[in-house]
Design an enzyme around this catalytic site. Sequence first.
Site, PDB file in Angstrom:
ATOM      1  N   ASP A   7      21.315 -17.993 -30.161  1.00 16.42           N
ATOM      2  CA  ASP A   7      19.781 -17.911 -29.526  1.00 16.42           C
ATOM      3  C   ASP A   7      19.485 -16.537 -29.564  1.00 16.42           C
ATOM      4  O   ASP A   7      19.781 -15.796 -28.672  1.00 16.42           O
ATOM      5  CB  ASP A   7      19.658 -18.613 -28.291  1.00 16.42           C
ATOM      6  CG  ASP A   7      18.191 -18.855 -27.812  1.00 16.42           C
ATOM      7  OD1 ASP A   7      17.372 -18.743 -28.664  1.00 16.42           O
ATOM      8  OD2 ASP A   7      18.040 -18.634 -26.624  1.00 16.42           O
ATOM      9  N   GLU A  73      19.121 -19.624 -34.275  1.00 18.41           N
ATOM     10  CA  GLU A  73      17.581 -20.070 -34.216  1.00 18.41           C
ATOM     11  C   GLU A  73      16.893 -19.045 -35.215  1.00 18.41           C
ATOM     12  O   GLU A  73      17.013 -18.129 -35.013  1.00 18.41           O
ATOM     13  CB  GLU A  73      17.537 -20.100 -32.942  1.00 18.41           C
ATOM     14  CG  GLU A  73      16.113 -20.610 -32.810  1.00 18.41           C
ATOM     15  CD  GLU A  73      15.481 -20.972 -31.448  1.00 18.41           C
ATOM     16  OE1 GLU A  73      14.318 -21.351 -31.087  1.00 18.41           O
ATOM     17  OE2 GLU A  73      16.494 -20.760 -30.271  1.00 18.41           O
ATOM     18  N   ASP A 145      19.730 -19.577 -22.078  1.00 18.30           N
ATOM     19  CA  ASP A 145      19.990 -19.010 -23.468  1.00 18.30           C
ATOM     20  C   ASP A 145      21.229 -19.336 -23.885  1.00 18.30           C
ATOM     21  O   ASP A 145      21.386 -19.821 -25.119  1.00 18.30           O
ATOM     22  CB  ASP A 145      20.082 -17.636 -23.165  1.00 18.30           C
ATOM     23  CG  ASP A 145      18.745 -16.793 -22.730  1.00 18.30           C
ATOM     24  OD1 ASP A 145      17.572 -17.271 -23.364  1.00 18.30           O
ATOM     25  OD2 ASP A 145      18.748 -16.323 -21.705  1.00 18.30           O
TER      26      ASP A 145
END
EC number: 3.1.21.10
Length: 160
Positions: A7, A73, A145
């Site tokens: 992420d 991501e 996260d």
Amino acid sequence: MRILGIDPGLARVGYGVIDVEPRKGKQEGSQRMIDCGIIRTDPGRSEGERMVEIARDLRQIIRIHQPELASVEKFFFYRSSNTIAVVQARGVLIMTLARFGLPIVEFPPMQIKQALTGHGHADKDEVLEAVMRELNLDTPPRPDDAADALAVALTGWFQH
């Protein structure tokens, strides 16, 4: 197969490592969490120094866990003063993964939500519940996260 989910961010990069095993005759398999956490950069340092921190810490995570696939991501910004720095940090992440010769798959947030919950407009709690269910976790992974990075890793498994 071992998958590293990422992420991206500048202040905090979430990471999650999962092991997956396909079941014979079935599309889905079993998966378990190996590790998760964050790479935190020092806000008092220059952006360049923070990029070096990200690359250094990611190299260490890769060396320790030896992933076979990286799932990252992919995000889209509209207007934010932090956009350029986060995009640069993402570039450092992709470059570091590529230097290790890791195959990289990328997914936008809606696709991650779709893969885990069945719909692309899920909220954070729905995604977190899906991560916990898929990885058979009793407690939510923290910080957020890291939980997001596990969702990215699972999407890499489901979509790869």
